[in-house]
Design an enzyme around this catalytic site. Structure first.
Site, short mmCIF file in Angstrom:
data_model
loop_
_atom_site.label_atom_id
_atom_site.label_comp_id
_atom_site.label_asym_id
_atom_site.label_seq_id
_atom_site.Cartn_x
_atom_site.Cartn_y
_atom_site.Cartn_z
CG ASP A 21 31.47 42.81 81.93
OD1 ASP A 21 32.65 42.81 81.57
OD2 ASP A 21 31.01 43.63 82.75
CG ASP A 151 28.28 46.37 86.48
OD1 ASP A 151 28.04 46.95 85.40
OD2 ASP A 151 29.43 46.31 86.96
C1 FRU Z 1 33.25 45.09 84.03
C2 FRU Z 1 32.70 46.41 83.56
C3 FRU Z 1 31.36 46.71 84.19
C4 FRU Z 1 30.71 47.63 83.19
C5 FRU Z 1 31.20 47.04 81.88
C6 FRU Z 1 31.43 48.05 80.78
O1 FRU Z 1 34.14 44.51 83.15
O2 FRU Z 1 33.62 47.46 83.81
O3 FRU Z 1 31.43 47.27 85.48
O4 FRU Z 1 29.33 47.64 83.29
O5 FRU Z 1 32.42 46.37 82.17
O6 FRU Z 1 31.78 47.40 79.59
#
Ligand code: FRU
Length: 454
Positions: A21, A151
């Site tokens: 992300d 998040d």
């Molecule tokens: C989304 C996610 C988020 C988390 C991150 C961990 O792709 O699963 O919810 O914070 O990736 O890498």
């Protein structure tokens, strides 16, 4: 293997290791900052840090190394996703993220065995970062929440700070927790947003979008059923139009959920405001789906981010996405695209306008982008070039009059009708040159080489 011919020029990718992300996207003291989920010791580890890169033009990125590492008890098994807020009249960069803690033992990892801490780090220069301050701990979430809360996306509205967090409720439904704060330090739970009917078991990476005074909630629901002409990936990313502002919202209609991007490679986008007022979105050009590879042939780096996309509101309320206009500054001399056109590198911007009827654009004789009535079909003639991506059809809200395709080495982004429908895919071409031919009946069809700066 490094495979320089696959390394995107205008899409941010890690020098080595794993990327997922985009995080902490912002423009601070004039410069764009992109942080991202990063695991240097990939393959073999999935311990996440925040990688960091900066740019003056959204297209050429300087690697700034690792910004945040999992080095405290509250984030010891991962510095998970989060956001940036520019505070103190533009002087300070505040980063909010989730510290992930997975406990060892025989736990189900949903209702026990996992902790989520929301953490703040500040910076006065965008390069060095303060000590970590934990703002919300497991006991601070509503009681009907599981251990999956993460998040944070924070913004300022009417003199207050607001935070949305993605969550999985005890009844296994996705939801968004809304918190408010006067100072960015003390946060209180304001309300929880849910859908009238279930829309997956978990919502990740929430964002809020304001376009022309209308609010949208963006979420990444996990657990939706795959369908024939949409929702093909294991998890989706999309948005919901809202009736009013976020602070007043409790219920949303899951039926209104519109996917941002129908391609094999898109998830967890983040939206931020540029100093010039544009709402820009960057997604992770990847997924956790296991049936396709983003690192074929032992590639030493995995995944990249999408191009920044400008968001705008269409007359029917849908959100349009167009590649950041800066890309047009990189166009070389155009050629008409009808017969087989060749470019020296896999770097191209293609625009087909005034489309009438069906037809296909073929790249390298291997990737077909086919339009017919209200269907887009993307398929690979050579499965090795698709690395597990084979064929996919997407239902369109109307017939296509305009197609734009941007090729940046191992990335292809397809935009229909001014960004009403978008499709992103990785591919791993083997030819030294890019060849393109179009059999689409249209008023004009052009291909520009994109010129690498410096
Ligand atoms: C989304 C996610 C988020 C988390 C991150 C961990 O792709 O699963 O919810 O914070 O990736 O890498």
């Amino acid at each position: 293997m490094d495979h320089p011919e696959w390394r995107p020029v205008f899409h941010l990718s890690p020098q080595r290791g794993w990327m997922n992300d985009p995080n902490g996207l912002c423009q601070y003291r004039g410069r764009y900052h992109a942080f991202y989920q990063y695991t240097r010791d990939w393959p073999g580890s999935d311990l996440r840090s925040w990688g960091h890169a900066t740019s003056s033009d959204l297209l050429t990125w300087d690697d700034e190394g690792e910004a945040l590492s999992p080095d405290t008890p509250e984030d010891r098994t991962g510095v998970y996703s989060g956001c940036a807020v520019i505070a103190d009249g533009g002087r300070r960069m505040d980063l909010y993220y989730t510290g992930n803690v997975v406990l060892e033992g025989d736990y189900d990892q949903v209702r026990d065995g996992r902790e989520a801490n929301q953490i703040l780090v500040t910076s006065e220069d965008g390069r060095s970062f303060s000590a970590k301050r934990v703002l919300l701990r497991p006991g601070d979430y509503p009681r009907d929440c599981t251990r999956h809360v993460r998040d944070p996306k924070v913004w300022e509205e009417d003199g207050e700070l607001w935070m949305v967090l993605g969550a999985r409720a005890d009844d296994d439904r996705g939801e968004v927790l809304v918190y408010r704060s006067c100072d960015g330090i003390a946060w209180e739970h304001h309300r929880t947003i849910r859908s009238r009917k279930p829309l997956g078991y978990m919502w990740e990476c929430p964002n809020i979008v304001m376009l022309d005074g209308k609010s949208y909630l963006a979420i990444c629901p996990q657990g939706l059923e795959n369908e024939k002409l949409r929702r093909h990936n294991r998890w989706q990313a999309g948005y919901l139009p809202l009736d009013g502002p976020i602070p007043a919202t409790t219920l949303v209609d899951g039926e209104d959920f519109i996917e941002w991007d129908f391609g094999w490679d898109f998830y967890a986008p983040q939206i931020f405001s540029a100093d010039d007022g544009r709402s820009l979105m960057i997604g992770w050009m990847g997924t956790f789906d296991e049936d396709r590879s983003s690192a074929p042939d032992g590639l030493s780096w995995c995944h990249c981010l999408t191009l920044p996309r400008e968001l705008s509101r269409a007359a029917d309320g849908r959100i349009l996405q167009t590649p950041a206009r800066e890309i047009e500054d990189l166009r070389g001399t155009p050629q008409e695209l009808c017969e087989n056109v060749r470019l020296p590198d896999h770097l191209a911007d293609i625009a087909v306008d005034g489309i009438e009827g069906a037809g296909a654009l073929i790249l390298d004789g291997a990737l077909s982008i086919e339009l017919s009535d209200t269907l887009l079909t993307v398929s690979f003639a050579d499965p090795a070039i698709g690395a597990g991506r084979t064929r996919r059809s997407v239902g369109l809200p109307r017939t296509t009059w305009m197609l734009r395709v941007i090729v940046d080495r191992s990335t292809v982004e397809i935009y229909l009708n001014g960004g009403e429908t978008v499709f992103s895919t990785r591919w791993f071409p083997t030819a030294a040159q890019l060849s393109a031919s179009s059999g689409i009946g249209c008023a004009s069809s052009q291909i520009w080489p994109l010129i690498k700066r410096g």
